[in-house]
Motif scaffolding. Structure first.
Motif, short mmCIF file in Angstrom:
data_model
loop_
_atom_site.label_atom_id
_atom_site.label_comp_id
_atom_site.label_asym_id
_atom_site.label_seq_id
_atom_site.Cartn_x
_atom_site.Cartn_y
_atom_site.Cartn_z
N GLY A 152 0.86 -1.12 -0.22
CA GLY A 152 -0.03 0.14 -0.17
C GLY A 152 0.87 1.30 -0.15
N ARG A 153 2.15 1.13 -0.20
CA ARG A 153 2.87 2.65 -0.15
C ARG A 153 3.73 2.46 -1.65
N SER A 154 3.84 1.17 -2.01
CA SER A 154 4.60 1.26 -3.43
C SER A 154 3.67 1.85 -4.50
N PHE A 155 2.64 1.51 -4.57
CA PHE A 155 1.82 1.68 -5.60
C PHE A 155 1.55 3.35 -5.61
N PRO A 156 1.03 3.87 -4.54
CA PRO A 156 1.08 5.40 -4.56
C PRO A 156 2.38 6.11 -5.10
N MET A 157 3.53 5.63 -4.65
CA MET A 157 4.65 6.36 -5.16
C MET A 157 4.92 6.21 -6.63
N PHE A 158 4.35 5.09 -7.16
CA PHE A 158 4.13 4.82 -8.56
C PHE A 158 3.02 5.78 -9.12
N GLY A 159 1.95 6.31 -8.49
CA GLY A 159 1.04 7.11 -8.93
C GLY A 159 1.86 8.51 -8.88
N VAL A 160 2.44 8.84 -7.89
CA VAL A 160 3.16 10.24 -8.06
C VAL A 160 4.04 10.34 -8.85
N PRO B 161 -2.50 10.53 -5.58
CA PRO B 161 -1.20 10.52 -5.91
C PRO B 161 -0.68 11.30 -7.35
N PHE B 162 -1.64 10.71 -8.35
CA PHE B 162 -1.56 11.30 -9.75
C PHE B 162 -1.58 12.92 -9.74
N LEU B 163 -2.63 13.40 -8.92
CA LEU B 163 -2.82 14.83 -9.03
C LEU B 163 -1.49 15.56 -8.30
N ILE B 164 -1.14 15.13 -7.27
CA ILE B 164 0.12 15.52 -6.64
C ILE B 164 1.30 15.65 -7.54
N GLY B 165 1.42 14.41 -8.32
CA GLY B 165 2.62 14.16 -9.13
C GLY B 165 2.28 15.26 -10.32
N LEU B 166 1.47 15.52 -10.60
CA LEU B 166 0.91 16.62 -11.73
C LEU B 166 1.66 18.22 -11.10
N TRP B 167 1.16 18.19 -9.82
CA TRP B 167 1.73 19.70 -9.51
C TRP B 167 3.32 19.54 -9.11
N ALA B 168 3.88 18.50 -8.77
CA ALA B 168 5.15 18.57 -8.35
C ALA B 168 5.98 18.68 -9.82
N GLY B 169 5.30 17.72 -10.68
CA GLY B 169 6.11 18.12 -12.08
C GLY B 169 6.02 19.40 -12.70
N ARG B 170 5.04 20.15 -12.52
CA ARG B 170 4.82 21.56 -12.79
C ARG B 170 5.99 22.28 -12.16
N GLY C 290 4.03 6.79 0.05
CA GLY C 290 4.44 7.15 -1.15
C GLY C 290 5.23 8.34 -1.56
N PHE C 291 4.38 9.42 -0.98
CA PHE C 291 5.16 10.70 -1.24
C PHE C 291 6.29 10.82 -0.57
N GLY C 292 6.20 10.38 0.58
CA GLY C 292 7.65 10.36 1.62
C GLY C 292 8.79 9.57 0.72
N TYR C 293 8.47 8.36 0.59
CA TYR C 293 9.53 7.49 -0.29
C TYR C 293 10.21 8.21 -1.47
N ALA C 294 9.14 8.60 -2.13
CA ALA C 294 9.78 9.36 -3.37
C ALA C 294 10.61 10.51 -3.14
N ALA C 295 10.22 11.17 -2.00
CA ALA C 295 10.94 12.45 -1.65
C ALA C 295 12.46 12.10 -1.29
#
Length: 394
Positions: A67-75, A207-216, A279-284
């Motif tokens: 439950g932590r890996s796939f959110p990171m995938f989403g981000v 996660p997808f929407l937060i990833g969009l924001w971070a990508g911007r 997932g956010f935390g791992y990516a960061a």
């Protein structure tokens, strides 16, 4: 006049996002492994009849991985979409052709995901991400605050009590995952796969929407400029994920007994929603590590980043292993391997993909499925551009 913007070249890619994708595939392998173990289980796939070591391994996976890996995938998926949009806009493209490009990409993911589920692993996520991208195109022009509002709403929604956490299975693994023969495989999966593809995106929206924001903001590409944000996200996100996982992890690990149905309906969604922040935390955290390693990239760092650059190929390679090892009409080891040995198999499988990706990196080869998806995503635009250029010259 506009220029054609293709995919980012391998030499132009930032280390942080690729390193995160590379490690993400280790987490995904571990998260998938325990679902193949036959026997009684709880929370939809955690075996309950293993040894003390098995329960300890299950505790660790439930706490830090599941439950932590796939959110990171989403981000990272949302981040990659934002990168595509930025490159197209910098090349002078209007929104309409950009939307068409992304919808071609979503179509490729849906088709590839369907084939993946039918032939290899029914728990495919590619089709779900294809559906998510098709619908998520509408969010590309949202203001930042709407990205956060909708993401927060979906996160709260996923935290609400749910009966999905009540299952305590005593039967073998779902037959659609471990079919007895090819005919049963296709018959079962043709029914199950559409539900996974259509309902799966719900859990990945935040996660997808937060990833969009971070990508911007190019947060993962320029970590030095966002150091405080990344450290805060890493510390808070991983802490929340660990604390939120403990109620489930303690049950899975056999530390406490199975609680009441009411309690299960609360702690199950809590485990999943806290995992989104994890997932956010791992990516960061991985991006911060990548920043420290950027000036002294060793062979290991480059090899893991190479996995991230070829994440689609490596993800599908994992499914080949699951199919060969666990399918009843092949090696049929679901009754033989335990939670511990399947976790070891997951680690060995990931290490094999690291070696494979490193060989591709040295050969300057992007990866077969990366080439495939880029061909179908970008080639139509390239062909149209060439046609218009020829018409002008004529």
């Amino acid at each position: 006049m506009t220029s054609q913007a293709g995919p980012t070249g391998l030499t132009e890619r930032a280390l942080g996002p690729d390193l995160a994708r590379g490690f993400m595939l280790l987490f995904i392998a571990l998260a998938n492994s325990h679902y193949f173990v036959n026997g009684p289980s709880i929370f939809g796939g955690f075996p309950t009849d293993g040894s003390v070591v098995d329960r300890a391994v299950a505790f660790l996976i439930a706490t830090f991985v599941d439950g932590r890996s796939f959110p990171m995938f989403g981000v990272l998926f949302g981040y990659g979409v934002a990168q595509i949009v930025r490159r197209q806009r910098e090349a002078g493209k209007e929104w309409r052709p950009i939307r068409k490009l992304l919808r071609r990409r979503s179509l490729v993911l849906v088709v590839l995901g369907f084939l993946h589920a039918m032939l290899l692993y029914v728990g495919d996520i590619l089709a779900a991400y294809g559906v998510l991208l098709f619908l998520g195109v509408w969010a590309l022009r949202w203001k930042d605050r709407w990205l956060f509002i909708v993401a927060a709403f979906m996160l709260v929604l996923s935290s609400l009590p749910s009966g999905d956490s009540l299952s305590t299975a005593t039967d073998p693994v779902d037959p659609s995952m471990l079919p007895q023969n090819l005919l049963d495989q296709y018959a079962d999966r043709i029914v199950v796969q559409p539900f996974i593809a259509l309902l799966g995106p719900i859990g990945f929206i935040a996660p997808f929407l937060i990833g969009l924001w971070a990508g911007r903001r190019r947060v993962l590409e320029h970590p030095a400029e966002h150091r405080t944000l990344l450290w805060s996200t890493a510390i808070i996100g991983i802490t929340v994920a660990v604390v939120g996982a403990l109620p489930v992890s303690l049950v899975v690990g056999g530390v406490i007994g199975r609680p009441s149905d009411h309690t299960l309906s609360i702690i199950g969604p809590l485990h999943d929603s806290s995992g989104v922040l994890g997932g956010f935390g791992y990516a960061a955290l991985i991006v911060l590590i990548g920043m420290r390693l950027s000036d002294r990239q060793g062979r290991g760092t480059l090899a893991i980043a190479a996995v991230g650059q070829r994440s689609l190929t490596c993800y599908l390679a994992q499914s080949v292993v699951w199919t060969v090892v666990f399918t009843p009409y092949l090696l049929d080891l679901s009754d033989t391997l335990s939670t511990t040995t399947t976790a070891l198999l997951a680690i060995v499988t990931w290490l094999a993909t690291v070696l494979l990706a490193e060989r591709m990196r040295r050969a300057g080869y992007r990866g077969p499925f990366e080439i495939l998806i880029r061909k179908f995503t970008y080639q139509p635009s390239t062909a149209a551009t060439r046609s218009r250029s020829s018409g002008r010259r004529a």
